[in-house]
Design an enzyme around this catalytic site. Sequence first.
Site, mmCIF file in Angstrom:
data_model
loop_
_atom_site.group_PDB
_atom_site.id
_atom_site.type_symbol
_atom_site.label_atom_id
_atom_site.label_comp_id
_atom_site.label_asym_id
_atom_site.label_seq_id
_atom_site.Cartn_x
_atom_site.Cartn_y
_atom_site.Cartn_z
ATOM 1 N N GLU A 158 24.504 -20.882 23.157
ATOM 2 C CA GLU A 158 23.947 -20.409 21.890
ATOM 3 C C GLU A 158 24.892 -20.800 20.760
ATOM 4 O O GLU A 158 26.112 -20.639 20.889
ATOM 5 C CB GLU A 158 23.764 -18.896 21.920
ATOM 6 C CG GLU A 158 22.787 -18.421 22.990
ATOM 7 C CD GLU A 158 22.657 -16.917 23.046
ATOM 8 O OE1 GLU A 158 21.626 -16.440 23.550
ATOM 9 O OE2 GLU A 158 23.591 -16.220 22.600
ATOM 10 N N HIS A 199 17.221 -10.199 24.172
ATOM 11 C CA HIS A 199 17.935 -9.376 23.190
ATOM 12 C C HIS A 199 17.562 -7.903 23.364
ATOM 13 O O HIS A 199 16.416 -7.507 23.199
ATOM 14 C CB HIS A 199 17.674 -9.786 21.739
ATOM 15 C CG HIS A 199 18.732 -9.241 20.802
ATOM 16 N ND1 HIS A 199 19.969 -9.843 20.657
ATOM 17 C CD2 HIS A 199 18.765 -8.147 20.017
ATOM 18 C CE1 HIS A 199 20.696 -9.146 19.795
ATOM 19 N NE2 HIS A 199 19.991 -8.101 19.399
ATOM 20 N N HIS A 205 27.544 -17.507 23.891
ATOM 21 C CA HIS A 205 27.424 -17.756 22.455
ATOM 22 C C HIS A 205 28.805 -18.051 21.894
ATOM 23 O O HIS A 205 29.658 -17.164 21.834
ATOM 24 C CB HIS A 205 26.810 -16.525 21.775
ATOM 25 C CG HIS A 205 26.528 -16.710 20.319
ATOM 26 N ND1 HIS A 205 25.916 -15.733 19.556
ATOM 27 C CD2 HIS A 205 26.773 -17.737 19.461
ATOM 28 C CE1 HIS A 205 25.793 -16.160 18.310
ATOM 29 N NE2 HIS A 205 26.320 -17.373 18.224
#
Length: 242
Positions: A70, A191, A43
């Site tokens: 991400e 997650h 990310h």
Amino acid sequence: MILLGVNIDHVATLRQARGTRYPSPVEAALVAESSGADLITLHLREDRRHIQDADVKAMRPVLKTRMNLEMAMTPEMLAHALQVAPEDVCLVPEKREEVTTEGGLDVRGHYADVKHYTGKLTEAGIRVSIFIDPDREQIQKAFDAGARVIELHTGAYADAPHASEREAELARIREAAEFGASLGMVVNAGHGLNYHNVKPIAAIPQIAELNIGHAIVAHALFVGFPQAVREMKALMESARAR
């Protein structure tokens, strides 16, 4: 078969804590691949709190699997993605004050932006996924916006304090995965997943891929990074084999 995406953000978090050149996220990605990871997830946040631009650029040409980048929906991040050209981009919500991503992207509330960014990335040959809560309306909106891949946010399941709440969240994820698959979408999830809660999610037949990072990096402190990756992959595969 279910795929494991190893998120290496927190290797970079450890490096940034002291401002050193180590540990190397690129090296971690290569070790993860050699230990069974099917793709590498990272990310690039607007605040650059862990992964840096140089990490993405250095990692792109050496990965043997896939890069799943991400990113938030901003012009800056779009430019980065188009330049780096990863195999996959996952559009995520982002708040500067959050410790980690707190929920799924509200596709309904940001429909025009989701459609725009999905279109631009798809035109460049990049597969786009949307990180969303396990909600039928959000899934439908993601499909309508042009996305053919979704990643279901499993945070509420992972953080549920009681078994009854956890089972309710698991049921939501199952239903969402079935609905996404019925639209012809590829359904991923992630997650908050760890070695204790991953198997019920991995057992959902419609889920193609799990993206897991913090738990693997934390477990690696005690067993080493290769073993941490192998153990997670084994748990996922054993759940799917049932």
